[in-house]
Design a protein around this motif. Structure first.
Motif, PDB file in Angstrom:
ATOM      1  N   GLU A  33      -3.559  -7.584  -3.215  1.00  0.00           N
ATOM      2  CA  GLU A  33      -2.507  -6.784  -3.831  1.00  0.00           C
ATOM      3  C   GLU A  33      -2.828  -6.428  -5.279  1.00  0.00           C
ATOM      4  OE1 GLU A  33      -0.091  -5.626  -2.079  1.00  0.00           O
ATOM      5  OE2 GLU A  33      -0.708  -6.718  -0.320  1.00  0.00           O
ATOM      6  N   ARG A  53      -1.971  -3.167  -6.441  1.00  0.00           N
ATOM      7  CA  ARG A  53      -0.589  -2.788  -6.201  1.00  0.00           C
ATOM      8  C   ARG A  53       0.381  -3.606  -7.058  1.00  0.00           C
ATOM      9  NH1 ARG A  53      -1.132  -2.891   0.379  1.00  0.00           N
ATOM     10  NH2 ARG A  53      -2.697  -1.269   0.541  1.00  0.00           N
ATOM     11  N   TYR A  95       7.682  -2.202  -0.706  1.00  0.00           N
ATOM     12  CA  TYR A  95       6.303  -1.825  -1.030  1.00  0.00           C
ATOM     13  C   TYR A  95       6.249  -1.096  -2.370  1.00  0.00           C
ATOM     14  CZ  TYR A  95       2.032   0.949  -0.995  1.00  0.00           C
ATOM     15  OH  TYR A  95       0.860   1.551  -1.354  1.00  0.00           O
ATOM     16  N   LEU A  97       2.824  -1.525   6.834  1.00  0.00           N
ATOM     17  CA  LEU A  97       3.980  -1.658   5.944  1.00  0.00           C
ATOM     18  C   LEU A  97       4.910  -2.749   6.459  1.00  0.00           C
ATOM     19  CD1 LEU A  97       5.067  -0.149   3.390  1.00  0.00           C
ATOM     20  CD2 LEU A  97       6.514   1.156   4.940  1.00  0.00           C
ATOM     21  N   GLU A 115       5.665  -6.586   4.813  1.00  0.00           N
ATOM     22  CA  GLU A 115       7.008  -7.087   4.524  1.00  0.00           C
ATOM     23  C   GLU A 115       7.243  -8.434   5.214  1.00  0.00           C
ATOM     24  OE1 GLU A 115      11.640  -5.548   4.542  1.00  0.00           O
ATOM     25  OE2 GLU A 115      10.369  -5.155   6.263  1.00  0.00           O
TER      26      GLU A 115
END
Length: 278
Positions: free
Chosen positions: A5, A8, A43, A158, A162
């Motif tokens: 990540e 992100r 996200y 996605l 989650e």
């Protein structure tokens, strides 16, 4: 060390806009919840500050519970009449261009679609130094659309992200890496699935498709442990090279594109050996 990540990580200075083509990517409401919309919110929160959330459709024929849920999640439903071809596409394209000029501080555009008609818009946004992320169905999205964007996140990935986030919160630290053997299984299964749907297993798109498979914890080449135990792979290219060196897959060129295929020759040889010993 695996840092999936890293790119992100939430940056409060990064402004994000979502433009959702609901005619192309529809959802099912579960009571007052819309799981896809909630996953999209989660996200986006990792990327930066969400400035615009618009969703486009002819809402006259859509379940009112979905519209209510979208409002509750902060999405602005935009009514688009279906009198003309590609009405939603045109409206989203115009809004993206207007937003880029009127609110230049927005640097990241998330377009929820699978429609290749958005390629000119994506190219224009990228030429103006905007980052474009496409979110869509891995098995239906246009390869050309996927390749034109800066990044692609499948609906499946996605949802998986989650679930993993919720699981790690509930159960503590989660294993973020997978073995090379599991990664190869994921690679081979992805190739078979793409071919069964009549789609090419192109090198440039295969990594993204692999991330969508729910039964594997594949999150990019950096999540795969090397078979010698010395760290993780640094690129998808190196992962495929290793799989090729072991005879699991092979590379070929089709219409100018590099494709990865399952090494059928090795399978046939193994089958012949089994028959000879029978």
């Amino acid at each position: 060390m695996y840092l999936p990540e890293k790119k992100r990580i939430h940056d409060p200075n990064t402004e994000v806009a979502i433009f959702w083509d609901y005619e192309n990517i529809r959802v099912v409401a579960k009571g007052i919840k819309v799981p896809l919309a909630e996953a999209l919110d989660a996200y986006t929160a990792k990327i930066g500050f969400l400035r615009i959330k618009k969703i486009y459709s002819d809402w006259t024929n859509v379940n009112k519970a979905i519209i209510k849920a979208m409002y509750s999640l902060g999405f602005e439903p935009i009514q688009v009449s279906m009198g003309k071809t590609n009405s939603v596409d045109v409206k989203i394209a115009v809004d993206c261009l207007d937003t880029a000029q009127l609110i230049p501080s927005i640097s990241t555009y998330i377009i929820v679609t699978g429609d290749k008609d958005f390629i000119p818009v994506i190219n224009w946004l990228k030429s103006h130094k905007k980052r474009v992320i496409i979110i869509g169905k891995a098995d239906l999205v246009s390869d050309h659309l996927l390749l034109s964007a800066n990044d692609f996140i499948s609906l499946e990935e996605l949802s998986k992200l989650e679930k993993q986030q919720k699981s790690s919160k509930e159960n503590g630290k989660q294993k973020l890496t997978i073995s090379f053997t599991e990664a190869v299984k994921c690679l081979v299964q992805s190739i078979h699935q793409l071919h069964s749907k009549g789609k090419p297993s192109r090198f440039l798109t295969l990594d993204k498709y692999m991330r969508s498979l729910d039964q594997f914890n594949y999150r990019g080449a950096a999540s795969v442990e090397k078979p010698n135990g010395k760290g993780n792979f640094t690129s998808f290219t190196n992962l495929v090279k290793m799989a090729e060196s072991q005879g699991k897959v092979k590379s070929i060129t089709v219409n100018g594109f590099r494709e990865i295929r399952v090494n059928q020759a090795k399978k046939d040889k193994k089958k012949a050996e089994e028959i000879s010993f029978a």
